[in-house]
Design an enzyme around this catalytic site. Structure first.
Site, mmCIF file in Angstrom:
data_model
loop_
_atom_site.group_PDB
_atom_site.id
_atom_site.type_symbol
_atom_site.label_atom_id
_atom_site.label_comp_id
_atom_site.label_asym_id
_atom_site.label_seq_id
_atom_site.Cartn_x
_atom_site.Cartn_y
_atom_site.Cartn_z
ATOM 1 N N GLY A 47 16.982 1.782 12.170
ATOM 2 C CA GLY A 47 17.428 0.438 12.843
ATOM 3 C C GLY A 47 16.352 -0.641 12.942
ATOM 4 O O GLY A 47 14.879 -0.330 12.694
ATOM 5 N N ASP A 89 8.246 -6.438 5.146
ATOM 6 C CA ASP A 89 8.012 -7.856 4.434
ATOM 7 C C ASP A 89 9.717 -8.337 4.579
ATOM 8 O O ASP A 89 10.234 -9.177 4.932
ATOM 9 C CB ASP A 89 7.084 -8.327 3.754
ATOM 10 C CG ASP A 89 6.288 -7.303 3.700
ATOM 11 O OD1 ASP A 89 5.334 -7.150 5.015
ATOM 12 O OD2 ASP A 89 5.429 -7.429 2.729
ATOM 13 N N ARG A 117 -10.271 -5.341 -3.283
ATOM 14 C CA ARG A 117 -10.162 -6.185 -3.217
ATOM 15 C C ARG A 117 -11.165 -7.060 -2.151
ATOM 16 O O ARG A 117 -10.975 -8.527 -1.585
ATOM 17 C CB ARG A 117 -8.926 -6.435 -1.431
ATOM 18 C CG ARG A 117 -8.910 -5.607 -0.219
ATOM 19 C CD ARG A 117 -8.007 -5.271 0.199
ATOM 20 N NE ARG A 117 -6.819 -6.093 0.464
ATOM 21 C CZ ARG A 117 -5.951 -6.610 1.307
ATOM 22 N NH1 ARG A 117 -5.358 -5.319 1.416
ATOM 23 N NH2 ARG A 117 -5.152 -7.156 1.354
#
Length: 317
Positions: A232, A259, A107
């Site tokens: 969690g 995400d 990138r």
């Protein structure tokens, strides 16, 4: 379209091997895409929200593919820019037989790394209910760092709620000191902060969920949600609450779960849920994301999530 949520950041073409094993021995790959912000946008769109995504892509086949894919998921890409001066980034995923996953990025000098404050879709930022950002974008280049800060300032001026996932990628930063200084400044300007335990350790020198949440709120966040993986999350909006996760029988690919978690939380808030109920929804979306190879392939639709959470009315739809 006036978006419920606007995200901005880099998305790359993702090549995943057909079989587990070292990348140097792989011959065939499946093409898809990956990018934290577009993952969140796609997840939110599948859950029935109006979402916009801003980025810069190369005017090349990879950029066209990404734009078509994201738009095909119902995300508004009208503000996305294309450039002939830099290529679209790509990455390769490596899966080992014992379950661990690595990603190799190509990138440097990508189109997205040329994003600047002058490029930002100011009207879309002002019109959105939420602006969702990650700590990846400011690590791409100096201009991306300036763009991230400018986006936050424009959101604050417009009354848009700012959601921030630190999403630390150590390889993108020149030093830990630069990373901490930049990301802590973003925490201080955000309304909702979504760190994990490793990010809490990197930013605040603690791995205690309650201490991480306190550190975020002490720096100005109204809500801190600390991701705890299979256990969690802990959410703190003035009162800290542990929210248990959902058991996944077999984790296929954990990448993208964070995400999905962010999208689930924002979806819950858009539905008017309190912070604890929104975190339950976040845990569920994050669990879904781990069940399939790929960044977005396992993200649920609104009906799938409602059925999973026990909504009997959803079964009749």
């Amino acid at each position: 379209m006036t978006p419920d949520v606007l995200t901005l950041g880099e998305t790359m073409v993702l090549f995943s091997p057909d079989e587990p094993g070292p990348t140097k021995h792989q011959q065939t790959f499946k093409k898809s895409l990956g990018g934290a912000e577009s993952n969140v946008a796609i997840a939110l769109s599948r859950l029935g929200n109006d979402v916009g995504w801003y980025s810069k892509l190369g005017a090349d086949p990879h950029g066209n593919y990404i734009n078509s894919f994201v738009r095909g998921e119902g995300v508004d890409t009208a503000t996305v820019e294309f450039t002939d001066d830099a290529p679209t980034g790509i990455m390769f995923k490596e899966r080992r037989a014992l379950g661990e996953t690595s990603v190799y990025y190509y990138r440097h000098g990508s189109a997205a790394s040329t994003m600047s404050a002058d490029d930002l879709p100011t009207d879309a930022i002002a019109d959105a209910d939420y602006l969702h950002l990650t700590g990846i974008t400011p690590a791409l280049s100096d201009s991306c760092r300036e763009a991230t800060l400018a986006a936050i300032e424009r959101a604050r001026e417009a009354g848009t709620t700012i959601s921030f996932d630190p999403n630390i990628r150590h390889k993108l930063w020149e030093s830990n000191e630069e990373m901490r200084r930049t990301l802590l400044a973003l925490v201080e300007k955000s309304d909702i902060v979504l760190p994990g335990i490793e990010e809490g350790r990197a930013l605040f020198d603690t791995d205690t969920p309650e201490a991480i949440a306190n550190a975020c709120r002490d720096r100005g966040a109204a809500i801190a949600v600390v991701k705890l993986g299979a256990e969690g999350a802990l959410v703190d909006d003035g009162e800290a609450t542990r929210v248990p996760g959902y058991e996944v029988e077999r984790v296929v690919d954990p990448i993208g779960a964070g995400d999905g978690f962010a999208a689930g939380f924002l979806d819950g808030r858009l539905r008017g849920l309190d912070a604890v109920e929104a975190t339950k929804r976040a845990n569920a979306v994050g669990a879904f994301a781990t069940t399939v190879t790929g960044d977005v392939e396992g993200l649920p639709t609104e009906r799938e999530l409602d059925v999973f959470l026990g909504d009997r009315e959803a079964l009749r739809r």
